[in-house]
Design a protein around this motif. Sequence first.
Motif, PDB file in Angstrom:
ATOM      1  N   SER A  18       0.508  -1.573   0.451  1.00 48.43           N
ATOM      2  CA  SER A  18       0.086   0.112   0.419  1.00 48.43           C
ATOM      3  C   SER A  18       0.548   1.050  -0.011  1.00 48.43           C
ATOM      4  O   SER A  18       1.526   1.588   0.465  1.00 48.43           O
ATOM      5  CB  SER A  18      -1.239   0.067   1.469  1.00 48.43           C
ATOM      6  N   VAL A  19       0.393   2.376  -0.759  1.00 45.92           N
ATOM      7  CA  VAL A  19       1.444   3.396  -1.014  1.00 45.92           C
ATOM      8  C   VAL A  19      -0.061   4.695  -0.818  1.00 45.92           C
ATOM      9  O   VAL A  19      -0.481   5.052  -0.645  1.00 45.92           O
ATOM     10  CB  VAL A  19       1.627   3.445  -2.552  1.00 45.92           C
ATOM     11  N   ILE A  20       0.205   5.407   0.645  1.00 48.93           N
ATOM     12  CA  ILE A  20      -0.593   6.475   1.197  1.00 48.93           C
ATOM     13  C   ILE A  20       0.137   7.928   1.170  1.00 48.93           C
ATOM     14  O   ILE A  20       1.923   8.378   2.148  1.00 48.93           O
ATOM     15  CB  ILE A  20      -0.697   6.327   2.206  1.00 48.93           C
ATOM     16  N   ALA A  21      -0.430   8.567   0.465  1.00 46.22           N
ATOM     17  CA  ALA A  21       0.496  10.251   0.145  1.00 46.22           C
ATOM     18  C   ALA A  21      -0.369  10.689   1.907  1.00 46.22           C
ATOM     19  O   ALA A  21      -1.090  10.772   2.124  1.00 46.22           O
ATOM     20  CB  ALA A  21      -0.425  11.116  -0.557  1.00 46.22           C
ATOM     21  N   ASP A  22       1.148  11.717   2.047  1.00 49.90           N
ATOM     22  CA  ASP A  22      -0.076  12.227   4.148  1.00 49.90           C
ATOM     23  C   ASP A  22      -0.247  13.994   2.902  1.00 49.90           C
ATOM     24  O   ASP A  22       0.217  14.064   1.678  1.00 49.90           O
ATOM     25  CB  ASP A  22       1.872  12.714   4.265  1.00 49.90           C
ATOM     26  N   ASP A  23      -0.147  15.184   3.441  1.00 53.54           N
ATOM     27  CA  ASP A  23      -0.558  16.392   3.553  1.00 53.54           C
ATOM     28  C   ASP A  23       0.978  16.410   3.038  1.00 53.54           C
ATOM     29  O   ASP A  23       0.525  18.370   2.915  1.00 53.54           O
ATOM     30  CB  ASP A  23      -1.554  17.142   3.949  1.00 53.54           C
ATOM     31  N   ILE A  71       3.344   0.220   3.226  1.00 54.05           N
ATOM     32  CA  ILE A  71       2.619  -0.409   4.137  1.00 54.05           C
ATOM     33  C   ILE A  71       2.953  -2.150   3.393  1.00 54.05           C
ATOM     34  O   ILE A  71       2.578  -2.350   2.447  1.00 54.05           O
ATOM     35  CB  ILE A  71       1.079  -0.589   4.507  1.00 54.05           C
ATOM     36  N   ASP A  72       3.985  -2.505   3.837  1.00 53.35           N
ATOM     37  CA  ASP A  72       4.336  -3.884   3.001  1.00 53.35           C
ATOM     38  C   ASP A  72       5.184  -3.793   2.528  1.00 53.35           C
ATOM     39  O   ASP A  72       3.967  -3.918   0.733  1.00 53.35           O
ATOM     40  CB  ASP A  72       2.959  -4.979   3.344  1.00 53.35           C
ATOM     41  N   PRO A  73       5.801  -2.939   1.923  1.00 51.46           N
ATOM     42  CA  PRO A  73       6.587  -3.537   0.724  1.00 51.46           C
ATOM     43  C   PRO A  73       6.613  -4.666  -0.678  1.00 51.46           C
ATOM     44  O   PRO A  73       6.833  -4.489  -2.191  1.00 51.46           O
ATOM     45  CB  PRO A  73       8.195  -2.956   0.822  1.00 51.46           C
ATOM     46  N   GLY A  74       6.980  -5.440   0.701  1.00 53.21           N
ATOM     47  CA  GLY A  74       6.999  -6.850  -0.453  1.00 53.21           C
ATOM     48  C   GLY A  74       8.462  -7.517  -0.360  1.00 53.21           C
ATOM     49  O   GLY A  74       9.302  -7.015   0.528  1.00 53.21           O
ATOM     50  N   ILE A 123       6.441   1.147   5.969  1.00 47.39           N
ATOM     51  CA  ILE A 123       5.819  -0.140   7.852  1.00 47.39           C
ATOM     52  C   ILE A 123       5.515  -1.061   7.369  1.00 47.39           C
ATOM     53  O   ILE A 123       4.948  -1.501   6.698  1.00 47.39           O
ATOM     54  CB  ILE A 123       4.423   0.859   8.038  1.00 47.39           C
ATOM     55  N   ALA A 124       5.820  -1.714   8.895  1.00 45.77           N
ATOM     56  CA  ALA A 124       5.531  -3.771   8.151  1.00 45.77           C
ATOM     57  C   ALA A 124       5.064  -3.975   9.012  1.00 45.77           C
ATOM     58  O   ALA A 124       4.872  -3.684  10.433  1.00 45.77           O
ATOM     59  CB  ALA A 124       6.565  -4.088   8.120  1.00 45.77           C
TER      60      ALA A 124
END
Length: 340
Positions: A55-60, A67-70, A98-99
Motif C-alpha cells: 500500500s502507498v499512502i500520500a500525506d499532506d 505499508i508492506d513493500p513485499g 511500515i511493516a
Amino acid sequence: MSGSSVAASSAAQEAAWHDGAVAPLEAVRDGIWTVGSPMPAGPTPGGRIPCTLASVIADDAGGVHVIDPGSDSDGNLAVLASAIAATGHRLDQVRSIIATHLHHDHLGLAERLRDATGAPIVLHRAEQAALDALAADVPSVEVETARLVDWGVPVDRRPEILRLVGRSATPVSLRADVLVDDAQLLDVPGRRLRAVHTPGHTPGHLSIVEEEARLVFTGDHVSPVLHPGLGLGGDDGNNPVLQYQHSLRRIVELGVDEAVPGHGYRFVGLAERCGEHARHHQRRTDEVAGALEASPDASIFEIASRLTWSAGWASLEGFTLRSALQQTAMHIEAVRTETA
C-alpha cells in the motif's frame, strides 16, 4: 464466499487472485493506493500466492508512506517505484516504510527501499524483539531433533523436517528505525493512521487503521482467502492461539467494515471474517480437546494425526508436517491453559 457477508470490494484484485496473477495498481481512497508485489517463485504454504498487497499512502506534506513493500528483489523495487510514479510521486518522496510483521513477503524489501530512499523502517516493538530473538537463536539439527523427539515424531519422519533447519523466510538481522506501541498514531502528516497490536500470526504483528478513511490494513492477521497460521514468528512466552482470538476481537471493536489484507483482495465484512477466523481456530482447539480427552497421554504427533487437515494428514510432509505439529502443540497448550 458462499453464505458469507464477506465480499470483495475490488473486482480487479479479486480477479487477479482467482487468475493467480499479480494485482494491478489501484486507488483505494483519495491518496491511498495498493499494488501487487510479486511473491518469490516456488510453492508457498496453502497454495500459490501470487503477490503481497503493498500500500502507498500520500500525506499532506508531499510525502508517501509504504505499508508492506513485499519480498526483496530488484524487480520488486522496480514494481514499487513504477507504482509510486503512477500515483504522481517519486521514490525519493517515500517518508516511511511500515511493516505489519517480520515475514519476508512483507518486510523483505524494506532494507533495499530504505537504502534507496533514506526512509525509516517502522515495526511494532514486540516484532523487533521477535526478530532479535530469532537472530540470537541459531537453529541447529540437535535442538530440532530434541523437539521432534519430544513431539513423538517417528524416526522415519524426522529427516524430512530436519532438512528444513537453517532455512528462514525472515530477515532476522534487520533493525527497524522506529518502534511503535499499541494505539500509537504513526508519523504520517495529515493522516490518522493508528497502530493496533494484533499478535497471533507473529508476536508483534501490526494492523493499521486509517481512522478517517475507515479502512484497516490487516497484514496476515485477517485474510479473505486464507486462515492465517499462528505462532510463525518465534516464541515470546505467550500462546499464539489465545493471543490470536483476543486480537480478532480487537479488530471487531474498531467498528470498521473494509480491509486491505496482505494477500488476496480488498474486502468488506471485516467483522464477519474475524468471526470466521475465530470459529475456524476454535474448531481446531475443540478437536484437540476431544482428542486429548480420548487419549490424555498421546504424543503431539499422535494427536495431530487424528485431526482434520484441509490437505489430508497423509499428504503433509516437510514444512507442512512441521507446521501441523507446531499448530497442534499450540492448541494443546491453549486447551490446557483454558482448563487449568
